[in-house]
Design an enzyme around this catalytic site. Structure first.
Site, PDB file in Angstrom:
ATOM      1  N   ASN A  56     -78.511  -1.167  37.841  1.00 58.80           N
ATOM      2  CA  ASN A  56     -78.052   0.245  38.009  1.00 58.80           C
ATOM      3  C   ASN A  56     -79.430   0.728  38.403  1.00 58.80           C
ATOM      4  O   ASN A  56     -80.506   0.488  38.421  1.00 58.80           O
ATOM      5  CB  ASN A  56     -77.056   0.816  37.379  1.00 58.80           C
ATOM      6  N   ASP A  74     -69.489  -3.907  35.649  1.00 61.14           N
ATOM      7  CA  ASP A  74     -69.108  -5.193  35.363  1.00 61.14           C
ATOM      8  C   ASP A  74     -67.901  -6.058  36.342  1.00 61.14           C
ATOM      9  O   ASP A  74     -67.931  -7.157  36.631  1.00 61.14           O
ATOM     10  CB  ASP A  74     -68.618  -5.671  33.958  1.00 61.14           C
ATOM     11  N   PHE A 116     -68.665  -2.503  20.195  1.00 64.98           N
ATOM     12  CA  PHE A 116     -69.203  -1.591  21.115  1.00 64.98           C
ATOM     13  C   PHE A 116     -68.568   0.099  20.893  1.00 64.98           C
ATOM     14  O   PHE A 116     -67.163  -0.246  20.936  1.00 64.98           O
ATOM     15  CB  PHE A 116     -69.061  -1.812  22.606  1.00 64.98           C
TER      16      PHE A 116
END
Length: 328
Positions: free
Chosen positions: A195, A257, A102
């Site tokens: 979200n 997370d 990432f």
């Protein structure tokens, strides 16, 4: 409670840009964007949504089983996760691919530009979640997080087949999944996490209304950044829960997370949704105050202090139940 977390396991390359992305984007040149940002910092950290959530649950004493795919470069990373209380025996090690990567740049407003290299994560579809359930003598809850799409669908079906309670957390993969796949992942989930943006995207791609979603899930949790979160259930008024103020907003990566880890641990301890949301919020703030997604640490005493400071004496009962539940 025996908890499994399925989801991506990755290495994060986190950079900071000392300016605003929006200042560099010319509205009349959007069809020909070619930008390079000179960044000030680079931090290489362990990440991936599955591993991030499992890390938080491990710190809370839950010993979650992490289910995902990695490369042979996972040796040191896996050791660190085990040291944090994560069961990595169900992690699949690829013989040909590196662990996923990432790469994310954050500007001074907290906006982010990111890329994700799949790598070994593509092999998550070959993992049999049922084998993990057998190894552990059953599972009480599975959080199906963002991962290889076929793997997510397979894990969801195994939960249905075995009657395992599950939480759906498609997050970043909503952009890639089609409407039918999203509907399959969401339908019948005990909890759904999104979200604000993901909430709107889910509704758009499924064609469902909010009422349609709530007819198919038990509880829908939507994180709202510094505004906290909202809790939706069919036939009930929306509940909003405030965030825990941060001492310093250092790095937003992985904050959601950490919230999920706190919420799931609290739910597993028998706490109701508002208390669980508060437990999630304090975990999110710990993550926000650290660079990287698996670097924050805390003591029960510190967690208790932050909860009471944010929510008052009524939050004093969360910590004892949260940590007592870790030993059940």
């Amino acid at each position: 409670m025996r908890i499994a977390v399925t989801g991506s396991i990755a290495t994060d390359h986190l950079m900071t840009f000392p300016g605003r992305f929006t200042d560099q984007i010319l509205p009349d040149q959007l069809a020909h964007i070619s930008l390079s940002f000179l960044v000030d910092t680079l931090d290489i950290r362990n990440g991936g949504v599955g591993a991030n959530i499992a890390y938080g649950l491990g710190l809370l004493g839950r010993r979650p089983a992490l289910v995902g795919a990695v490369g042979r470069d996972f040796t040191e990373y896996g050791s660190l996760l085990r040291g944090a209380g994560v069961d990595t025996d169900s992690v699949h090690v690829s013989g040909t691919h590196h662990t996923a990567r990432f790469m994310c740049t954050t500007d001074e407003d907290g906006n982010q530009l990111a890329s994700f290299y799949t790598g070994a994560m593509a092999e998550a579809r070959s993992i049999d979640l049922g084998a993990t359930a057998s190894r552990l003598g059953g599972l009480d809850l599975v959080l199906v997080g963002a991962d290889d799409p076929e793997g997510m669908l397979r894990h969801t079906q195994v939960c249905r087949d075995l009657g395992i309670r599950r939480a759906a957390d498609p997050s970043q993969q909503l952009a890639r999944l089609d409407g039918d796949s999203i509907r399959d992942l969401v339908d019948g989930a005990d909890h759904l996490f999104t979200n604000e943006y993901e909430r709107a995207l889910l509704l758009s791609k499924t064609g469902w209304s909010e009422t349609d979603v709530l007819a198919r899930v038990g509880t829908w949790i939507t994180t709202l950044g510094p505004k906290g979160c909202r809790i939706d259930r069919a036939g009930q008024a929306v509940i909003e829960s405030a965030a825990v103020p941060a001492l310093a907003a250092v790095d937003p990566t992985g904050v959601g997370d950490a919230f999920r880890a706190g919420y799931v641990a609290a739910t597993a301890s028998g706490l109701e949704s508002v208390q669980a949301a508060r437990a999630g919020a304090v975990m999110a703030t710990f993550a926000l105050e650290s660079v990287g997604t698996q670097t924050y640490v805390f003591t029960p005493e510190r967690l208790h202090e932050r909860l009471v400071a944010a929510y008052g004496p009524e939050a004093a009962g969360i910590t004892p139940v949260l940590f007592d539940g870790a030993h059940r």
